[in-house]
Scaffold this motif. Sequence first.
Motif, short mmCIF file in Angstrom:
data_model
loop_
_atom_site.label_atom_id
_atom_site.label_comp_id
_atom_site.label_asym_id
_atom_site.label_seq_id
_atom_site.Cartn_x
_atom_site.Cartn_y
_atom_site.Cartn_z
N ARG A 132 0.73 -1.20 -0.07
CA ARG A 132 0.04 -0.03 0.16
C ARG A 132 0.75 1.21 -0.19
O ARG A 132 0.53 2.03 -0.76
N GLN A 133 2.05 1.08 0.62
CA GLN A 133 2.82 2.40 1.06
C GLN A 133 3.12 2.73 -0.35
O GLN A 133 3.21 3.96 -0.91
N HIS A 134 3.75 1.90 -1.62
CA HIS A 134 4.50 2.30 -2.66
C HIS A 134 3.32 2.64 -3.61
O HIS A 134 3.50 3.62 -4.35
N ILE A 135 2.30 2.00 -3.58
CA ILE A 135 1.12 2.46 -4.39
C ILE A 135 0.64 3.60 -4.14
O ILE A 135 0.25 4.31 -5.07
N ILE A 174 -3.51 8.22 -13.46
CA ILE A 174 -2.86 6.86 -13.78
C ILE A 174 -3.78 5.70 -13.99
O ILE A 174 -4.61 5.48 -12.96
N ASP A 175 -3.91 4.99 -15.05
CA ASP A 175 -4.91 3.99 -15.26
C ASP A 175 -4.39 2.72 -15.59
O ASP A 175 -4.86 1.66 -15.91
N LEU A 213 3.12 -10.75 -6.37
CA LEU A 213 2.38 -9.97 -5.54
C LEU A 213 1.17 -9.41 -6.31
O LEU A 213 0.60 -8.44 -5.82
N PHE A 214 0.81 -9.90 -7.40
CA PHE A 214 -0.34 -9.20 -8.10
C PHE A 214 -1.64 -9.03 -7.54
O PHE A 214 -2.40 -8.17 -7.30
N ASP A 215 -1.97 -10.18 -6.53
CA ASP A 215 -3.51 -10.01 -5.83
C ASP A 215 -3.23 -8.87 -4.94
O ASP A 215 -4.19 -8.15 -4.77
N LYS A 216 -2.42 -8.68 -4.11
CA LYS A 216 -2.04 -7.72 -3.02
C LYS A 216 -2.02 -6.18 -3.82
O LYS A 216 -2.57 -5.58 -3.21
N PHE A 250 -5.09 -3.03 -3.47
CA PHE A 250 -4.77 -1.84 -3.19
C PHE A 250 -4.92 -0.78 -4.38
O PHE A 250 -4.40 0.38 -4.18
N THR A 251 -5.09 -1.10 -5.35
CA THR A 251 -5.50 -0.36 -6.75
C THR A 251 -6.92 0.08 -7.14
O THR A 251 -7.77 -0.68 -6.68
N PRO A 252 -7.23 1.21 -7.58
CA PRO A 252 -8.56 1.78 -7.70
C PRO A 252 -9.07 0.70 -9.12
O PRO A 252 -8.35 0.11 -9.79
N ALA A 253 -10.34 0.32 -8.76
CA ALA A 253 -10.90 -0.66 -9.75
C ALA A 253 -10.85 0.00 -10.91
O ALA A 253 -10.86 1.43 -11.17
N GLY A 254 -10.70 -0.56 -11.88
CA GLY A 254 -10.59 -0.47 -13.49
C GLY A 254 -9.25 -0.11 -13.94
O GLY A 254 -8.81 0.19 -14.92
N THR A 255 -8.19 -0.12 -12.91
CA THR A 255 -6.73 0.11 -13.23
C THR A 255 -6.45 -1.27 -13.94
O THR A 255 -6.82 -2.45 -13.50
#
Length: 277
Positions: free
Chosen positions: A176-179, A189-190, A202-205, A209-214
């Motif tokens: 979460r920190q780096h995202i 950013i999309d 780490l894809f699932d993690k 913590f990434t906005p939906a649609g990214t």
Amino acid sequence: MNQPIGVFDSGYGGLTVLREIVRKLPQYDYVYLGDNARTPYGPRSFDTVYQYTLECVRHLFDRGCRLVVLACNTASAKALRNIQQLDLPVLAPGPSGPSRRVLGVIRPTTEVIGHYSRSGHVGILATRGTVTSGSYPVEIEKFFPGLRVYQEACPMWVPLVENGEYASAGADYFIRQHIDRLLGPAENIDTLLLACTHYPLLFDKIRQFTPAGTTILTQGGIVADRLADYLDRHPEIDVQCSRGGERVFLTTDSTEDFDRQAAVFYGEPVRSAHLSL
């Protein structure tokens, strides 16, 4: 003579690329070399990464490889250009250019990344060495000059993966920190590129913590597709690559440790041999 396709990485991450290459092109023979005794490459100087990578490429050439893929972003960023321009003409001279080829993972990704973004803003998540090299912004500019590129170095992510913590609750803070650092100043950013071959674990993690649609891009499938295209366009190289479906795994460190970890990255059991450089 057996002439496999060589795949090199400083450790385990390149196995995520090899997995996709084998899935796409199962007919070829492959030799994977992980320089685990000297990993990580990320914090090392350009000269050191270049020398280490060149040693490994030479060994793969000695094993008959006509084509070597640097399945490592740091090696691709810090060593590939020198090897292509300075070493190949000496190591593999040919009548119309080098008779052997070395490819990386940065160019294939930057050739297509702009097609995934609707907003024209993309984020690069990578090791400090890859970010510092500036390779991604430079290469993306060649293909998509209007694309805005933002980068974030994630030094804790590789240790998380290699210590088996990639799915743990303890990883959440660092993911979460780096995202948040990447997306905070750049809300448009999309598309995110995982520009380290460890990061697919780490894809699932990251998705959590990434906005939906990214759109989140991993490199294995992209590199496999571009390699298939490269072989189609270079039949003089393709015809030299042997086709027996053989897989050989080499490590410069403990084979026991390598086999245990490699199975996680490759997705099936691996039996390696030790290599002294």
